[in-house]
Scaffold this active site. Sequence first.
Site, PDB file in Angstrom:
ATOM      1  N   PRO A  89     -25.086  30.588  53.441  1.00  0.00           N
ATOM      2  CA  PRO A  89     -23.889  31.444  53.443  1.00  0.00           C
ATOM      3  C   PRO A  89     -23.573  32.003  54.829  1.00  0.00           C
ATOM      4  CG  PRO A  89     -25.641  32.431  52.084  1.00  0.00           C
ATOM      5  CD  PRO A  89     -26.177  31.146  52.618  1.00  0.00           C
ATOM      6  N   GLU A 116     -34.407  34.025  50.325  1.00  0.00           N
ATOM      7  CA  GLU A 116     -33.636  35.003  51.106  1.00  0.00           C
ATOM      8  C   GLU A 116     -33.125  34.383  52.404  1.00  0.00           C
ATOM      9  OE1 GLU A 116     -32.922  37.910  49.594  1.00  0.00           O
ATOM     10  OE2 GLU A 116     -34.053  36.851  48.046  1.00  0.00           O
ATOM     11  N   ARG A 154     -15.910  10.817  49.656  1.00  0.00           N
ATOM     12  CA  ARG A 154     -14.640  10.268  49.170  1.00  0.00           C
ATOM     13  C   ARG A 154     -13.688   9.913  50.307  1.00  0.00           C
ATOM     14  NH1 ARG A 154     -10.733  13.530  48.297  1.00  0.00           N
ATOM     15  NH2 ARG A 154      -9.995  12.567  46.377  1.00  0.00           N
ATOM     16  N   ASP A 169      -4.040  13.506  48.908  1.00  0.00           N
ATOM     17  CA  ASP A 169      -4.738  14.673  48.388  1.00  0.00           C
ATOM     18  C   ASP A 169      -4.153  15.994  48.802  1.00  0.00           C
ATOM     19  OD1 ASP A 169      -6.801  13.919  46.927  1.00  0.00           O
ATOM     20  OD2 ASP A 169      -8.219  13.763  48.585  1.00  0.00           O
TER      21      ASP A 169
HETATM   22  N1  ADE Z   1     -26.512  28.829  49.956  1.00  0.00           N
HETATM   23  C1  ADE Z   1     -26.278  29.939  49.266  1.00  0.00           C
HETATM   24  N2  ADE Z   1     -24.984  30.251  49.270  1.00  0.00           N
HETATM   25  C2  ADE Z   1     -24.351  29.296  49.995  1.00  0.00           C
HETATM   26  C3  ADE Z   1     -23.017  29.061  50.366  1.00  0.00           C
HETATM   27  N3  ADE Z   1     -22.033  29.882  50.016  1.00  0.00           N
HETATM   28  N4  ADE Z   1     -22.746  27.979  51.119  1.00  0.00           N
HETATM   29  C4  ADE Z   1     -23.726  27.154  51.507  1.00  0.00           C
HETATM   30  N5  ADE Z   1     -25.016  27.321  51.190  1.00  0.00           N
HETATM   31  C5  ADE Z   1     -25.331  28.379  50.439  1.00  0.00           C
END
Ligand code: ADE
Length: 248
Positions: A89, A116, A154, A169
């Site tokens: 994230p 974490e 794809r 697309d």
């Molecule tokens: N791992 C946990 N959340 C994630 C996300 N939003 N994008 C990529 N990997 C992740």
Amino acid sequence: MKFDIVTIFPGMVGAGLAEGVVGRGVERGVLDVRIHDLRDFTSDRHRSVDDVPYGGGPGMVMKPEPLVRAVETIRATRGTPDTVVLTSPQGLPFTQGEAVRLSGLGHIVLLCGRYEGIDERLRSLVPCEELSIGDYVLSGGELAALVIVDAVSRLVPGVVGDSRSVEEDSFSRGLLDHPHYTRPAEVSGQKVPDVLLSGHHEEVRRWRRKMAIQRTLERRPDLLDTVELDDEQRALLDEVRKEGKRES
Ligand code: ADE
């Protein structure tokens, strides 16, 4: 195109890739996808892939050595990849533009983050790019890796049967897609727009372009700030805006 995916849940990743577009790409020999169990690269009796965080706090941190060994093994057996992607994230946003860039490469390694986080030293031990699929936290990077492999695959020639469906697309031109209809021509009193039944190709083409602009304006006006519109699209945007003002 080669993908190597390193995960502690090989079954989950395998199931996600077995069917559909990626599965077909593998069957056709256009895609070569290998899944690697991170625990195969551990060195202790318990096959540990994580440990407690230095400094204390909740949760576990992924150990760097198994990931380093996995990448070294992939390099030795499958060749040096063009890039190593770490799903997290904290990564840069994965967009259609990123999918297009990655589809131009020949070999991608994906490391699925968990817990974490990953020991920070991995980033210098294995030069990698960190990608996020959105501003939310998944319980692991496996689903993110599946999203990336799907969106990239794809775009690889020969994976999707009719290349026109990729070119047309949503997002391929930076706008949302126009509405689609199929038979029957009427469902519970709801009719297909007349223009689509007219057989008039030029009118259908213009209507679709106009609907794509209208939807983008209504749902994702932010996309209009960056997309480059051609003359016809600019005229259609004016038309849609004028119609919107008249209705309100
Ligand atoms: N791992 C946990 N959340 C994630 C996300 N939003 N994008 C990529 N990997 C992740």
